[in-house]
Design an enzyme around this catalytic site. Structure first.
Site, short mmCIF file in Angstrom:
data_model
loop_
_atom_site.label_atom_id
_atom_site.label_comp_id
_atom_site.label_asym_id
_atom_site.label_seq_id
_atom_site.Cartn_x
_atom_site.Cartn_y
_atom_site.Cartn_z
CE1 TYR A 134 -27.19 27.79 -31.10
CE2 TYR A 134 -28.16 25.29 -31.51
CZ TYR A 134 -27.62 26.69 -30.41
OH TYR A 134 -27.36 26.54 -29.38
NE ARG A 194 -29.65 28.95 -30.59
CZ ARG A 194 -29.28 30.12 -31.64
NH1 ARG A 194 -30.08 29.39 -33.05
NH2 ARG A 194 -28.82 31.14 -30.50
CG ASP A 195 -28.94 25.52 -25.10
OD1 ASP A 195 -28.07 26.77 -24.15
OD2 ASP A 195 -28.09 24.57 -25.44
CB SER A 226 -26.78 28.45 -26.48
OG SER A 226 -25.56 28.75 -26.91
CG ASP A 250 -26.83 21.94 -27.69
OD1 ASP A 250 -25.95 22.78 -27.73
OD2 ASP A 250 -25.62 20.55 -27.90
CG ASP A 274 -18.99 26.95 -25.16
OD1 ASP A 274 -18.99 27.02 -26.34
OD2 ASP A 274 -17.69 26.70 -24.65
O1 RCB Z 1 -22.57 7.73 -12.86
N1 RCB Z 1 -24.11 7.41 -13.36
O2 RCB Z 1 -24.15 6.30 -13.17
C1 RCB Z 1 -24.12 8.50 -13.81
C2 RCB Z 1 -25.28 8.31 -15.22
C3 RCB Z 1 -26.08 9.54 -15.88
C4 RCB Z 1 -25.30 10.55 -15.35
O3 RCB Z 1 -26.42 11.13 -16.32
C5 RCB Z 1 -25.80 12.18 -17.29
O4 RCB Z 1 -24.96 13.11 -17.10
C6 RCB Z 1 -24.08 13.20 -18.42
C7 RCB Z 1 -22.80 14.75 -17.53
O5 RCB Z 1 -22.87 15.48 -16.73
C8 RCB Z 1 -24.81 14.38 -18.61
O6 RCB Z 1 -24.51 14.60 -20.04
C9 RCB Z 1 -24.92 16.72 -19.71
O7 RCB Z 1 -26.64 16.68 -20.62
C10 RCB Z 1 -26.23 18.68 -20.44
C11 RCB Z 1 -28.02 18.65 -20.90
O8 RCB Z 1 -28.75 18.29 -20.18
C12 RCB Z 1 -24.67 18.52 -21.09
O9 RCB Z 1 -25.37 20.16 -21.39
C13 RCB Z 1 -25.26 20.44 -23.04
O10 RCB Z 1 -23.79 20.81 -23.58
C14 RCB Z 1 -23.66 21.30 -25.14
C15 RCB Z 1 -22.50 21.18 -25.49
O11 RCB Z 1 -22.14 19.55 -25.35
C16 RCB Z 1 -23.99 23.06 -24.63
O12 RCB Z 1 -24.13 23.20 -26.10
C17 RCB Z 1 -25.19 22.60 -24.46
O13 RCB Z 1 -25.91 23.91 -23.85
C18 RCB Z 1 -25.29 22.39 -23.05
O14 RCB Z 1 -26.83 22.61 -22.59
C19 RCB Z 1 -23.37 18.10 -21.09
O15 RCB Z 1 -22.73 18.55 -22.77
C20 RCB Z 1 -23.50 16.61 -20.95
O16 RCB Z 1 -22.27 16.52 -20.74
C21 RCB Z 1 -26.79 13.47 -19.14
O17 RCB Z 1 -27.46 14.82 -19.72
C22 RCB Z 1 -26.99 12.46 -17.88
O18 RCB Z 1 -27.65 11.71 -18.53
C23 RCB Z 1 -25.06 10.84 -14.94
C24 RCB Z 1 -23.90 9.86 -14.22
MG MG Z 2 -23.91 25.63 -26.65
#
Ligand code: RCB
Ligand code: MG
Length: 363
Positions: free
Chosen positions: A87, A92-93, A99, A139, A318
Site C-alpha cells: 500500500y 495513493r487513495d 489516506s 482502492d 480511516d
Molecule cells: O442508483 N444507481 O443506479 C447508482 C449508479 C451508480 C452509482 O455510483 C456509484 O456509487 C457508489 C456508492 O457511492 C460509488 O462507490 C463508492 O466509491 C468510492 C470511491 O469513489 C469509495 O470510496 C473509497 O472507499 C474505500 C473503502 O471502501 C476507502 O478506503 C477510500 O479512501 C475511498 O475513496 C466507496 O467505498 C464506494 O462505496 C461508486 O464509485 C459509484 O460509481 C450510484 C448509484
Molecule cells: Mg482508506
C-alpha cells in the site's frame, strides 16, 4: 527448504497475530471498561493483515516472518502464515484525502515505488519457507474504474497500472498468494462498473504474464459490507450486488471469461452489524455502530471464496475528522462518521470500543 503455495493458502493454516496490532490493543486495554477488557485481549489473538503503508515499515515484514518461522518450528498447532498489505502507490487513495501516502507521481513516485516493491521482494526471498498472503494496493484499481476523471487519479492512471503490474510480477514467488484489491459490491458491483472492473483486472493479470502467485481478488477492504444478506439494505438502492458473495459471484465469470480464474478473500473485520448505519453506500469513513465481524475462516460456503479475513485492523482510523488537517476528507465529517477521529491508520480508541461492543459473533 522452500515451499510452494498450492490452491487456497489459508486452508488448514492460521494468519499471524502480529505484535504491532497486539501492542496497540495492549495500550488500549487499561482505558477500556472492565467489561470489554477480555474481549480486547481476544481480538489481539486474531490474525489481521499488516499494512506496509510506508517504505520505512517494510523491515518489520522481515521481523514478523522470522517470528513466524520460530512459531512453525515449534510445530504446535496449524501452520502460521504471514499476511501483508502492499500500500504505497504514488498519489495513493487518489479520489479521497484521508489516506494519501508518501509518494507522488510528480516526485518520481513510480521509481520510488519500484524500490519499495524490490525491498519487499528481497525479504520474501529470505523467507522462502514461509507462506505469505498479500493484498495488493487497496482502492487503486477501483479508482481507475470510477474516478478516472478526478485530477489526482487521472495523473496517477499510468503509474497505478505500471506499479501494480510491477508488483505482481516482482512478488510472484512460490511461497506467495496475491490478491488484487477489488473494491466492494457497493463500489465496483454496480452494473455500470463491474464490466470495466473485470476488464481492468484481467488486462493487468494478462499484461503481467499471468503470475502464478496471483490467486485472485480481495474485496471489502476497509469497508463494512455483509458477506451474505437475505435482503438488500435500503442504502444499496438498486444494486443487485448488495453483499460481497453476490459481488464475487457476478465478477468471477467475467474474469474467467478473460483468462483470469480468480478466487476471492473478503474483509469482514468491521462487518458484524447488518444492515449498517451508513446514510449512503459510499460512506466509508469511521462509520458509526459497526462491530467486529465473522472471525477469519476458510469455512466460507463458496468454492470461489478462499477465506473471510480481517484486512483493515479494527480500531485504526480511516481518516481524521479535524477539518484543519491537510488530509481532512469531508467523508470523515459526515453524520455517520464517528468523531473526533485521528489521522488514518492511527489508533482510534472510541472506535475500537464500538467494535468490541457490537461484535457479531460476540467476543
Ligand atoms: O442508483 N444507481 O443506479 C447508482 C449508479 C451508480 C452509482 O455510483 C456509484 O456509487 C457508489 C456508492 O457511492 C460509488 O462507490 C463508492 O466509491 C468510492 C470511491 O469513489 C469509495 O470510496 C473509497 O472507499 C474505500 C473503502 O471502501 C476507502 O478506503 C477510500 O479512501 C475511498 O475513496 C466507496 O467505498 C464506494 O462505496 C461508486 O464509485 C459509484 O460509481 C450510484 C448509484
Ligand atoms: Mg482508506
Amino acid at each position: 527448504g522452500s515451499t510452494s503455495v498450492v490452491g487456497n493458502i489459508f486452508a488448514g493454516r492460521q494468519i499471524y497475530a502480529n505484535p504491532y496490532y497486539a501492542s496497540e490493543i495492549a495500550a488500549a486495554i487499561p482505558s477500556l471498561p472492565s467489561s470489554l477488557q477480555a474481549k480486547a485481549s481476544a481480538v489481539a489473538k486474531i490474525g489481521t493483515f499488516v499494512w506496509l503503508d510506508t517504505a520505512a515499515k517494510v523491515p518489520t515484514m522481515d521481523t514478523y516472518l522470522s517470528n513466524i518461522e520460530k512459531l512453525n518450528a515449534a510445530g504446535t498447532g496449524p501452520e502460521t502464515i504471514g499476511a501483508f498489505v502492499v500500500y504505497d502507490l504514488p498519489n495513493r487513495d487518489c479520489a479521497a484525502l484521508a489516506s494519501n501516502g508518501e509518494l507522488t507521481v510528480a516526485n518520481d513516485g513510480l521509481t520510488k515505488y519500484k524500490a519499495y516493491i524490490d525491498s519487499i521482494a528481497a525479504i520474501i526471498k529470505k523467507h522462502s519457507s514461509t507462506k505469505i498472503a498479500l493484498v495488493i494496493e487497496p482502492d487503486s484499481l477501483g479508482n481507475l474504474v470510477t474516478n478516472a476523471n478526478v485530477a489526482k487519479c487521472q495523473e496517477a492512471h499510468d503509474d497505478y497500472i505500471s506499479g501494480v503490474e510491477y508488483a505482481i510480477k516482482t512478488l510472484n514467488f512460490d511461497n506467495v498468494a496475491m490478491y488484487l484489491d477489488g473494491g466492494h459490491g457497493g463500489w465496483l458491483g454496480w452494473p455500470a462498473n463491474i464490466g470495466p472492473a473485470a476488464d481492468l483486472f484481467a488486462s493487468i493479470y494478462t499484461a503481467a504474464g499471468k503470475p502464478k502467485a496471483l490467486r485472485g481478488i480481495a474485496t471489502d477492504v476497509s469497508n463494512y459490507n455483509a458477506y451474505q444478506l437475505a435482503t438488500a439494505p435500503s442504502y444499496t438502492q438498486s444494486n443487485p450486488n448488495f453483499d460481497e458473495q453476490r459481488y464475487v459471484n457476478a465478477l468471477a465469470p467475467l474474469l474467467t471469461a478473460q483468462g483470469f480464474p480468480a478466487h476471492f478473500i473478503i474483509d469482514q473485520g468491521r462487518s458484524g452489524v447488518q444492515p449498517t448505519s451508513q446514510l449512503q453506500q459510499g460512506d466509508w469513513c469511521n462509520v458509526i455502530n459497526t462491530g467486529f465481524g465473522t472471525r477469519p475462516t476458510t469455512n466460507t460456503g463458496d468454492a470461489l471464496v478462499d477465506a473471510i479475513v480481517w484486512v483493515k485492523p479494527g480500531g485504526e482510523s480511516d481518516g481524521t475528522s479535524d477539518s484543519s488537517s491537510p488530509r481532512y476528507d469531508a467523508h470523515c465529517g459526515y453524520a455517520d462518521a464517528l468523531k473526533p477521529a485521528p489521522e488514518a491508520g492511527t489508533w482510534f480508541q472510541a472506535y475500537f470500543e464500538q467494535l468490541l461492543k457490537n461484535a457479531n459473533p460476540a467476543l
